[in-house]
Design a protein around this motif. Structure first.
Motif, mmCIF file in Angstrom:
data_model
loop_
_atom_site.group_PDB
_atom_site.id
_atom_site.type_symbol
_atom_site.label_atom_id
_atom_site.label_comp_id
_atom_site.label_asym_id
_atom_site.label_seq_id
_atom_site.Cartn_x
_atom_site.Cartn_y
_atom_site.Cartn_z
ATOM 1 N N UNK A 176 0.823 -1.211 0.000
ATOM 2 C CA UNK A 176 0.000 0.000 0.000
ATOM 3 C C UNK A 176 0.857 1.261 0.000
ATOM 4 N N UNK A 177 2.006 1.195 0.626
ATOM 5 C CA UNK A 177 2.924 2.343 0.658
ATOM 6 C C UNK A 177 3.835 2.381 -0.563
ATOM 7 N N UNK A 178 3.685 1.407 -1.436
ATOM 8 C CA UNK A 178 4.497 1.314 -2.648
ATOM 9 C C UNK A 178 5.988 1.178 -2.332
ATOM 10 N N UNK A 179 6.257 0.558 -1.216
ATOM 11 C CA UNK A 179 7.638 0.257 -0.834
ATOM 12 C C UNK A 179 7.941 -1.136 -1.366
ATOM 13 N N UNK A 180 8.341 -1.202 -2.617
ATOM 14 C CA UNK A 180 8.454 -2.488 -3.305
ATOM 15 C C UNK A 180 9.591 -3.336 -2.768
ATOM 16 N N UNK A 181 10.696 -2.723 -2.350
ATOM 17 C CA UNK A 181 11.788 -3.518 -1.783
ATOM 18 C C UNK A 181 11.359 -4.192 -0.488
ATOM 19 N N UNK A 182 10.670 -3.447 0.363
ATOM 20 C CA UNK A 182 10.212 -4.052 1.612
ATOM 21 C C UNK A 182 9.159 -5.116 1.344
ATOM 22 N N UNK A 183 8.258 -4.846 0.424
ATOM 23 C CA UNK A 183 7.226 -5.832 0.101
ATOM 24 C C UNK A 183 7.852 -7.105 -0.457
ATOM 25 N N UNK A 184 8.843 -6.958 -1.327
ATOM 26 C CA UNK A 184 9.485 -8.136 -1.924
ATOM 27 C C UNK A 184 10.222 -8.946 -0.870
ATOM 28 N N UNK A 185 10.933 -8.271 0.025
ATOM 29 C CA UNK A 185 11.643 -8.978 1.088
ATOM 30 C C UNK A 185 10.697 -9.690 2.033
ATOM 31 N N UNK A 186 9.591 -9.025 2.386
ATOM 32 C CA UNK A 186 8.595 -9.659 3.255
ATOM 33 C C UNK A 186 7.947 -10.845 2.543
ATOM 34 N N UNK A 187 7.690 -10.685 1.242
ATOM 35 C CA UNK A 187 7.100 -11.781 0.483
ATOM 36 C C UNK A 187 8.001 -12.996 0.436
ATOM 37 N N UNK A 188 9.307 -12.762 0.344
ATOM 38 C CA UNK A 188 10.250 -13.893 0.365
ATOM 39 C C UNK A 188 10.168 -14.636 1.689
ATOM 40 N N UNK A 189 10.104 -13.903 2.796
ATOM 41 C CA UNK A 189 9.966 -14.556 4.099
ATOM 42 C C UNK A 189 8.668 -15.351 4.176
ATOM 43 N N UNK A 190 7.577 -14.752 3.693
ATOM 44 C CA UNK A 190 6.281 -15.415 3.782
ATOM 45 C C UNK A 190 6.267 -16.736 3.033
ATOM 46 N N UNK A 191 7.087 -16.834 1.990
ATOM 47 C CA UNK A 191 7.179 -18.078 1.237
ATOM 48 C C UNK A 191 7.631 -19.235 2.118
ATOM 49 N N UNK A 192 8.410 -18.935 3.150
ATOM 50 C CA UNK A 192 8.973 -19.973 4.016
ATOM 51 C C UNK A 192 8.155 -20.222 5.273
ATOM 52 N N UNK A 193 7.153 -19.387 5.536
ATOM 53 C CA UNK A 193 6.449 -19.458 6.814
ATOM 54 C C UNK A 193 5.167 -20.270 6.723
ATOM 55 N N UNK A 194 4.916 -21.037 7.767
ATOM 56 C CA UNK A 194 3.625 -21.695 7.922
ATOM 57 C C UNK A 194 2.663 -20.724 8.597
ATOM 58 N N UNK A 195 1.374 -20.921 8.360
ATOM 59 C CA UNK A 195 0.377 -20.104 9.029
ATOM 60 C C UNK A 195 0.106 -18.772 8.373
ATOM 61 N N UNK A 196 0.559 -18.593 7.133
ATOM 62 C CA UNK A 196 0.261 -17.349 6.415
ATOM 63 C C UNK A 196 -1.212 -17.377 6.005
ATOM 64 N N UNK A 197 -1.971 -16.332 6.322
ATOM 65 C CA UNK A 197 -3.407 -16.347 5.985
ATOM 66 C C UNK A 197 -3.641 -16.580 4.493
ATOM 67 N N UNK A 198 -4.516 -17.524 4.181
ATOM 68 C CA UNK A 198 -4.787 -17.843 2.775
ATOM 69 C C UNK A 198 -5.363 -16.641 2.033
ATOM 70 N N UNK A 199 -6.133 -15.822 2.759
ATOM 71 C CA UNK A 199 -6.761 -14.670 2.112
ATOM 72 C C UNK A 199 -5.752 -13.614 1.682
ATOM 73 N N UNK A 200 -4.506 -13.736 2.122
ATOM 74 C CA UNK A 200 -3.480 -12.790 1.677
ATOM 75 C C UNK A 200 -3.288 -12.882 0.166
ATOM 76 N N UNK A 201 -3.413 -14.083 -0.394
ATOM 77 C CA UNK A 201 -3.174 -14.239 -1.825
ATOM 78 C C UNK A 201 -1.729 -13.939 -2.166
ATOM 79 N N UNK A 202 -0.806 -14.649 -1.510
ATOM 80 C CA UNK A 202 0.613 -14.323 -1.633
ATOM 81 C C UNK A 202 1.101 -14.395 -3.075
ATOM 82 N N UNK A 203 0.711 -15.421 -3.803
ATOM 83 C CA UNK A 203 1.195 -15.568 -5.174
ATOM 84 C C UNK A 203 0.797 -14.368 -6.025
ATOM 85 N N UNK A 204 -0.458 -13.960 -5.910
ATOM 86 C CA UNK A 204 -0.935 -12.790 -6.645
ATOM 87 C C UNK A 204 -0.210 -11.535 -6.166
ATOM 88 N N UNK A 205 0.021 -11.457 -4.866
ATOM 89 C CA UNK A 205 0.726 -10.313 -4.315
ATOM 90 C C UNK A 205 2.144 -10.203 -4.843
#
Length: 236
Positions: A176-205
């Motif tokens: 939402x803040x258009x901070x793409x570097x932070x979003x990309x880094x957080x997305x990489x972490x989420x790829x490895x984590x269990x319990x990520x809410x399905x409604x996040x739609x990580x792949x689309x994100x």
């Protein structure tokens, strides 16, 4: 003015290295940094600082695809580790970033951990992350995205695993803040984590972050790393 010019050249050198890593993660040739040493170019003397800025991710394709770096490539990486040690008073993220580079060296050189004068993971600790608000937690994890590697556990990874919902919230906030570097880094972490809410739609994100920020090689690096890890089932 001179300092500003040097900073711009360093940023360019980092981007060039990141582009090489992205190419390798996509199945292309890995642009080795060793070839740049000694070349008569404006950024030749910035290769080692650029390697230090990019950190352990320089060798990420070797880690994920289980290939051995060539000797010259590994030598450049080792020189950067030795040339830019983290000071004792450095910020925790800086010290952890340096530790991640040494961990990568241990992977390929079978070097012992905890050599004299070197911090171990236990020495560094995660006090500054434990109990941190979700915004700050996500910002720090994004800075330390190089630690998000399948099969490589550690204190920072344990903190991330204990707070998947908070990291997901941070990912959405970064988008939402258009901070793409932070979003990309957080997305990489989420790829490895269990319990990520399905409604996040990580792949689309991740697709959206790549679309909006993928012109920045450092953003593309994190997105492609996440995709490789997802495709491999986070097992290496």
């Amino acid at each position: 003015m001179e300092q500003s010019g040097t900073t711009a050249l360093l940023q360019g050198a980092v981007q060039d290295l990141a582009s090489g890593v992205v190419s390798a993660l996509r199945g292309g040739d890995h642009v080795t940094v060793s070839a740049a040493i000694g070349e008569d170019t404006p950024t030749a003397n910035l290769v080692l600082p650029a390697v230090r800025v990019l950190g352990a991710d320089l060798l990420l394709p070797r880690v994920l695809f289980r290939s051995q770096p060539d000797l010259a490539e590994l030598a450049v990486f080792r020189k950067a580790v030795d040339a830019f040690p983290a000071r004792a008073d450095a910020a925790p993220a800086v010290r952890w970033s340096h530790w991640a580079m040494r961990r990568t060296l241990r992977r390929f050189e079978a070097a012992p951990d905890g050599a004299p004068g070197q911090d171990t993971a236990a020495d560094l600790g995660t006090d500054w992350l434990e109990g941190a608000g979700w915004q700050y937690l996500t910002q720090q994890l994004a800075v330390l995205a190089a630690l998000a590697v399948p099969g490589e556990d550690g204190p920072v990874t344990e903190v991330a695993r204990s707070r998947p919902v908070d990291v997901a919230r941070g990912f959405v906030r970064a988008v939402r803040r258009r901070d793409w570097q932070q979003a990309a880094g957080a997305g990489r972490w989420l790829t490895l984590l269990d319990g990520v809410p399905a409604e996040l739609g990580l792949e689309t994100g991740l697709d959206f972050v790549e679309l909006m920020g993928g012109g920045d090689p450092r953003v593309a690096l994190q997105i492609q790393a996440a995709r490789v890890m997802r495709a491999a089932g986070a097992v290496v």
